[in-house]
Design a protein around this motif. Sequence first.
Motif, short mmCIF file in Angstrom:
data_model
loop_
_atom_site.label_atom_id
_atom_site.label_comp_id
_atom_site.label_asym_id
_atom_site.label_seq_id
_atom_site.Cartn_x
_atom_site.Cartn_y
_atom_site.Cartn_z
N PRO A 180 0.82 -1.22 0.00
CA PRO A 180 0.00 0.00 0.00
C PRO A 180 0.85 1.28 0.00
O PRO A 180 0.49 2.28 -0.63
N MET A 181 1.97 1.24 0.68
CA MET A 181 2.86 2.41 0.71
C MET A 181 3.36 2.73 -0.71
O MET A 181 3.35 3.88 -1.13
N LEU A 182 3.77 1.66 -1.43
CA LEU A 182 4.33 1.85 -2.76
C LEU A 182 3.27 2.25 -3.79
O LEU A 182 3.58 2.97 -4.74
N LEU A 183 2.03 1.78 -3.63
CA LEU A 183 1.01 2.02 -4.64
C LEU A 183 0.00 3.10 -4.27
O LEU A 183 -0.86 3.45 -5.08
N ILE A 184 0.11 3.64 -3.05
CA ILE A 184 -0.77 4.75 -2.66
C ILE A 184 0.05 5.99 -2.30
O ILE A 184 -0.08 7.04 -2.92
N GLU A 185 0.88 5.87 -1.27
CA GLU A 185 1.60 7.04 -0.77
C GLU A 185 2.67 7.55 -1.73
O GLU A 185 2.78 8.76 -1.96
N CYS A 186 3.47 6.64 -2.28
CA CYS A 186 4.53 7.08 -3.20
C CYS A 186 3.95 7.78 -4.43
O CYS A 186 4.43 8.86 -4.79
N PRO A 187 2.90 7.22 -5.08
CA PRO A 187 2.31 7.96 -6.21
C PRO A 187 1.73 9.32 -5.82
O PRO A 187 1.74 10.25 -6.61
N ARG A 188 1.24 9.44 -4.58
CA ARG A 188 0.72 10.75 -4.13
C ARG A 188 1.81 11.81 -4.17
O ARG A 188 1.54 12.98 -4.44
N TYR A 189 3.03 11.42 -3.86
CA TYR A 189 4.13 12.37 -3.89
C TYR A 189 4.62 12.65 -5.30
O TYR A 189 5.09 13.74 -5.60
N LEU A 190 4.52 11.67 -6.19
CA LEU A 190 4.96 11.85 -7.57
C LEU A 190 3.95 12.62 -8.41
O LEU A 190 4.33 13.35 -9.33
N PHE A 191 2.66 12.46 -8.12
CA PHE A 191 1.61 13.00 -8.97
C PHE A 191 1.71 14.49 -9.26
O PHE A 191 1.54 14.90 -10.41
N PRO A 192 1.93 15.36 -8.29
CA PRO A 192 1.97 16.80 -8.63
C PRO A 192 3.02 17.14 -9.68
O PRO A 192 2.80 18.03 -10.51
N TYR A 193 4.13 16.44 -9.67
CA TYR A 193 5.18 16.70 -10.66
C TYR A 193 4.76 16.19 -12.03
O TYR A 193 4.97 16.86 -13.04
N ALA A 194 4.14 15.00 -12.07
CA ALA A 194 3.64 14.46 -13.33
C ALA A 194 2.54 15.36 -13.89
O ALA A 194 2.50 15.62 -15.10
N ARG A 195 1.69 15.86 -13.03
CA ARG A 195 0.61 16.77 -13.44
C ARG A 195 1.18 18.02 -14.08
O ARG A 195 0.69 18.50 -15.11
N GLU A 196 2.22 18.56 -13.48
CA GLU A 196 2.85 19.77 -14.01
C GLU A 196 3.50 19.51 -15.38
O GLU A 196 3.42 20.36 -16.28
#
Length: 164
Positions: A108-124
């Motif tokens: 869950p850490m790898l598939l929930i929390e880690c993507p939460r931190y990556l997403f804003p950069y991918a969105r930008e």
Amino acid sequence: MTDVSPADANGSAPTEQPPVPGFRILAQYVRDLSFENPRAPDSLRMDGKPAIDMGVELNAQGRPDGLFEVDIKLSIKASTDTMKVFQVELLYGGLFQLTGIPEQDIEPMLLIECPRYLFPYAREIISRASADGGFYPPFMLDPIDFAGIYTARQQQQAQQGGAA
């Protein structure tokens, strides 16, 4: 200097504290980026809003050095009835170090929390690519519920396991 551990107030040796759960982002990177605007400049002068078809894929894997790679693949296709407006595909990744995480909580850490931190950069990156492609306002992804995606994936796997 002595080889004896210091004693606590009761005279017994101190107990080792378990490591505090946490993670560190060691690196973030674009693995692959593609932007297509096949009908430019006509696609830049359309009326109304295009239909958006979006896909999200998550992948996480351990490495021999004890670190974890997490990838988010985002695919966005914008089209109207008459033309493909644009298409963006981004594979954005991060390298993570997990410490003190119980075994059952690693996935869950790898598939929930880690993507939460990556997403804003991918969105930008996607927003910037659409702006550089001539679209104004730039395309802004809505926030993604990674916990919901993880839960749906778990339910789907449970159903497939029960059907087998």
